[in-house]
Structures are given as C-alpha cells and as structure tokens.
Design a protein around this motif. Structure first.
Motif: not given
Ligand SMILES: [Zn+2]
Length: 213
Positions: A110-134
């Motif tokens: 869902r992060n990519s929608a932020k770029w498409a919307a032209g989001e200019e502020r940093f958001g802490e709630d982004f989707v990322a990979i956890t340690e066990d995912g890595a």
C-alpha cells in the motif's frame, strides 16, 4: 518492449527519513540569469528517494556501493503484490506462493499509493519487511529485494532486517514506486551512482516488459 520507470523523482518535495538531510536542488548558474549555461547544484543524503543500500550502511567494514556486484542489479525480477498487510513477515511470504529460484523480488504494498498521491510528508506507518521475513528471503537465496518505501525495515526496528539481508549479501533497493506496475515477471535494471566509499547511492530503476510472441 515497454519500460516502466519505477524511480521517484528527486526534488525538494521528496519525503526523507526523519533527521536525514533534506533534498536541495538549486541553480548554480542559469541561462535566464545571463550565465553561459544552466547548471544545478545538488545536496542530498545517499539514501534519498530510490536508492541502493550497500552492506557498509549497517555493517562495519562492509562493501561500499561503488564495488557492488552489478550482475545482481540487472536481470529477471518478480513483482509481487502483498495485498493489504501491514508488514511483510515470513508467514506473509509463505502465503504469497513465491516460486523457487526467484533471484530478484520487488514488493508492491500500500506504500506505492502514497507516491501516486504525491505524498510529501514522511510517514512512519509504512509496510516493511520484518526480521523473520528477511531470514525467509535469505534462506530462499534471493539476491535482490526491492521495497516501495524509504526503508526495507519497519520504522520501529531498522537494524535487524537490514543486518540480516546485508550480512547475507542480499542487495536492498528502497524507495521504488510500483503503483503503476502490474505484478509479474520483468527485467530489472537498477544502477546506483558510483559514489566512492559510500554506504548507498540514489539509483534509476526500471522494469522492462517484453512482448510475448
Ligand atoms: Zn537506504
């Protein structure tokens, strides 16, 4: 052949990691001011916008971006949509039924929608990979992982995911915009600037789609 530009435009409007230097682009010379040419001055962090992390980012004495193996940065890549999940865990990765032998994996969230919307502020709630995912990705022998926000790791825990991936020699590409990309197979070309001795560098990243005969 169709080329999808999955890089973020570098400008002062680009969100940056809290505390990182801002992106500054200014005209050092300009034709409109009577100068002989137009020439811009650029100031930014090595992790601004779409960029590649080198092992030296988190590992003392690690490989720097100028000496990364380019073969890992060019070649077949799979774009996977993770759906509405809030983190890419090992369990999420199992459920995605990612084929074996995939060497380059790009995650559309869902992060990519932020770029498409032209989001200019940093958001802490982004989707990322956890340690066990890595760890899952390392066990699968993935060579390159791409994510669609400014860090491969969750905001609250940046170190473990980076360390697991970088220590295993997995290349990390951050800040991709995958909003307009249909999940599937592509050819990735992602070349970071050859900044000598640095921990990362901005990159132009593209996905090439070849017509099936
Ligand atoms: Zn980075």
């Amino acid at each position: 052949m169709r080329i999808h530009d999955i890089s973020l435009p570098i400008s002062a409007r680009l969100p940056v990691w809290p505390g990182d230097p801002p992106v500054v682009v200014s005209f050092h010379q300009h034709l409109e001011r009577g100068d002989g040419c137009t020439l811009s001055h650029l100031s930014l962090s090595t992790h601004a916008g779409t960029h590649v992390d080198a092992p030296a980012h988190f590992l003392a004495g690690g490989t720097t971006v100028d000496t990364l193996a380019l073969a890992a940065l060019i070649g077949p890549a799979l774009v996977v949509d993770v759906g509405p999940v809030s983190a890419i865990t090992a369990a999420v990765l199992w459920d995605l039924a990612i084929p074996l032998q995939v060497e380059r994996l790009l995650f559309r969230t869902r992060n990519s929608a932020k770029w498409a919307a032209g989001e200019e502020r940093f958001g802490e709630d982004f989707v990322a990979i956890t340690e066990d995912g890595a760890q899952w990705l390392v066990e699968r022998k993935v060579r390159l992982v791409g994510v669609d926000y400014l860090s491969v790791a969750p905001f609250a825990a940046p170190e473990p995911t980076h360390r697991v991936l970088l220590a295993a020699g997995v290349l990390v590409v951050e800040g991709l915009n995958l909003h307009d990309v249909v999940p599937g197979d592509y050819e990735l070309v992602c070349l970071p600037l050859r900044l000598e001795g640095t921990d990362g560098a901005p990159a132009r990243a593209v996905l090439i789609e070849r017509d099936c005969p």
